[in-house]
Design an enzyme around this catalytic site. Sequence first.
Site, short mmCIF file in Angstrom:
data_model
loop_
_atom_site.label_atom_id
_atom_site.label_comp_id
_atom_site.label_asym_id
_atom_site.label_seq_id
_atom_site.Cartn_x
_atom_site.Cartn_y
_atom_site.Cartn_z
N GLU A 224 17.22 43.62 23.72
CA GLU A 224 17.48 45.26 24.42
C GLU A 224 18.86 46.12 24.02
O GLU A 224 18.85 47.29 23.40
CB GLU A 224 16.56 45.42 25.20
CG GLU A 224 15.41 45.00 25.29
CD GLU A 224 14.31 44.88 24.37
OE1 GLU A 224 14.38 46.23 23.61
OE2 GLU A 224 13.49 44.50 24.15
N HIS B 195 14.89 51.47 16.63
CA HIS B 195 15.54 50.65 17.85
C HIS B 195 14.78 49.20 17.50
O HIS B 195 14.98 48.04 17.32
CB HIS B 195 15.17 50.86 19.07
CG HIS B 195 14.85 50.22 20.22
ND1 HIS B 195 16.29 50.04 20.69
CD2 HIS B 195 14.38 49.10 20.71
CE1 HIS B 195 16.60 48.87 22.68
NE2 HIS B 195 15.10 47.88 21.76
N GLU B 196 13.60 49.59 16.85
CA GLU B 196 12.01 48.34 16.78
C GLU B 196 12.85 47.48 15.63
O GLU B 196 12.65 46.50 15.30
CB GLU B 196 11.27 49.07 16.82
CG GLU B 196 10.47 50.03 18.31
CD GLU B 196 10.57 48.57 19.05
OE1 GLU B 196 10.54 47.72 19.00
OE2 GLU B 196 11.44 49.59 19.98
N ALA C 44 7.26 51.35 22.47
CA ALA C 44 7.40 50.98 21.03
C ALA C 44 7.54 49.07 21.35
O ALA C 44 8.02 49.07 22.65
CB ALA C 44 8.24 51.25 19.84
N HIS D 72 15.13 45.35 16.19
CA HIS D 72 14.69 43.69 16.77
C HIS D 72 13.45 42.92 15.37
O HIS D 72 14.23 41.56 15.42
CB HIS D 72 13.69 43.97 17.57
CG HIS D 72 14.49 44.76 18.78
ND1 HIS D 72 14.90 43.86 19.17
CD2 HIS D 72 13.72 45.71 19.76
CE1 HIS D 72 15.24 44.30 20.61
NE2 HIS D 72 14.32 45.25 21.08
#
Length: 857
Positions: A320, A297-298, A264, A301
């Site tokens: 990351e 995770h995205e 992604a 961010h």
Amino acid sequence: MPGTNLTREEAQQRARLLTVDSYEIDLDISGAQEGGTFPSTTVVRFDCSEPGTSSFIDLVAPSVQEVVLNGTALDPAEVFADSRIALPDLAAHNELKVVATCAYTNTGEGLHRFVDPVDQQAYLYTQFEVPDARRVFASFEQPDLKATFAFTVKAPEGWTVISNSPTPQPEDGVWRFEPTPRISTYITALIAGPYHSVHSTWEGEGRSVPLGIYCRPSLAEHLDADAVFEVTRQGFDWFEEKFDHPYPFAKYDQLFVPEFNAGAMENAGAVTIRDQYVFRSKVTDAAYETRAETILHELAHMWFGDLVTMEWWNDLWLNESFATFTSIACQAAAPGSRWPHAWTTFANSMKTWAYRQDQLPSTHPIMAEIKDLDDVLVNFDGITYAKGASVLKQLVAYVGEEEFFRGVQAYFKRHAWSNTRLSDLLGALEETSGRDLKAWSKAWLETAGINVLRPRVELADDGTIASFAVLQEAPALPEGAKGEPVLRPHRIAIGTYDLDGSGKLVRTDRIELDVDGASTDVPRLAGKPRPAVILLNDDDLSYAKVRLDEQSLATVTEHLGDFTESLPRALCWASAWDMTRDGELATRDYLELVLKGIGRESDIGVVQSLHRQVKLALDLYADPQWREEGLARWTAAALEHLRAAEPGSDHQLAWARAFAAAARTDEQLDLLAGLLDGSQTVPGLAVDTDLRWAFLQRLAAVGRAGKPEIDAELARDATSAGEQHAATATAARPTEQAKAEAWASVVEDDKLPNAVQEAVISGFVQTDQRELLAPYTAKYFDAVKRVWETRSHEMAQQIVVGLYPAIQVSQETLDATDAWLASADPAPALRRLVVESRAGVARALNARAADRAAADR
């Protein structure tokens, strides 16, 4: 000539000169259905701190029609070359207009164009990280030149257009988006096409954030939007609490897009996700857990990466690693999460990836030296993601979780909408924790390699523990790696385990301590009865290879599946696998260990990892004289577990796939064929679309199915996924002609889209076809440099890594590689990929020697 590269020094110089204010980007994609090229007009306003100097803006495009700087027309033939437009004699305040013709791609870089075979409609999406916004509009392509972005897009009638800002109502086919906040070029985005969508909201304290989920209409029946929204809302709740900063964008769209290279991408407010995460067929819970981690995770961010962004790509690891650590922490701790065991999955998958990467010749410090874009493009690796996240987990244990997140909160408040370095985060953590992190940072972030922790147990005459110490080793770095081995400070837990009355291994004590230096005494264990198992790094707080003492190893060998908790099981499985890779445990002994314990392993993600690891070990690490016997044992066991598994369960599906991957006897292959045509069944096993392809691909690879059968299956599944599966099966056929056609389509031609190329490579390489594939070793070295120099990065890397003769485990393969490295003068990034692949063959040779020696016991 720079080509498409950009050095750190060039970026630093440009950042000293320029402050970018805004972009206005006008794109005409009304001809996207036909493909080819599209008009792109960019107006960018920026200041220059030294008027009269020169700089440049980045653009990768077939042609440039117009360049106007501060009202003066510049000749494109003179100023546009090597992916740059020269900008001479800058003023204090500047306005630049660039009119260009840009190209759609089929490589997953820039503006990717895909035509769905189901409805014959085109679907577009952008992928800009690292340096590919310049394929769509003229841009200052570096993360520390933030600006606002206002997109205006002309699109075909009936399409939807999504970008970082909320989607406006179109006027005469034109979509005019409001300017974004100040963000970096690589997180801008454009997604367009007749996408299907589902909408909802997240409700916070006194505010509401619109949520959208998009996919192609051909996948809409499979889209489980409620499950995606559930994970997303859990993430919003948890991150807003932990970060103490409101979600920074106006809306949050998640778009499942085709032929996506990565998992992604964190485009601000418009996250793109590979559409394999819209599951067409039954998958195990491990797949849902992985998808949820990707979603979280995205989302993480949006704060760490988008709101606050690294100054340059040497801090990519922090970007990351932070997202990985916090996504796993959210899964493990968020109220209502389906995956409270997420740290088991982390230990089982992410950490094994990190350990593998950290033992390659290309190992590097977590804080890598990124000199240019070519460096960063090959640095999306197990150190950047998994080792970094492992070290962050240890840092949290070191400073305390509450202190860690208070530091993160201060960091967000201090640096919102700006760019930072690692020192900014560490400074905030030092303030909240009171710890000096400079020595910790130097030991963990600025050095390469992995430590080994071993227990030293001395027993008294009465069988109690007389003394206990943790020994730390710093093995030599792999040949060719830079740096020196170092001992590091570790925050670890030591768990002691004994068998209870029911035969289960239960933890009886836990000691948390700091380990530093070559030996650390643990006086608390002195005088206590010797437990059945002493497990170093219990709870997986630190990053280190762990070994068991002799008695613990004997107990674990017999009872690995009997730990009551999943995490210590995962740690012991990981240790056994690491020993196998290192040649300390023979492949035949690893197989025995797995066969003894896997039937009692409840964690489906661990089971599936063991399936992959056993197959890899048998294919590459086993003595060739014994390999077939080992494969026969494994396949028979897989079939036995398939028949014994609970009907309809995740374990049944996993064992069906493991059996299909290794089936070899006529009877086993007859069963696969029977399951495919319906003449045989396994109670509860749904042979659905994707499982049918798994069976057919194995039958094709052993010559039991050919082109007619593949074409017939594709007719049943006339989708893009079906086309990719068919490409794999076609390339897998065990004939010289099939291999020659597959090779030519990938290496000699460059027309395949990224996903189809990947599928062909996957089918081409079959471990049962070593002799058939042997002539391609020389062909590989003849072609690989040309491929690297003529293909885009993503396409070239697929070929360089995927077609390396990794299954030809021999000294001859090493010699051929060394000869090529010595004579070809490859680019540094290409050299790194080939050296990494070579290391896999060298490791396999060592493991085979260990397995051969075990036969003589």
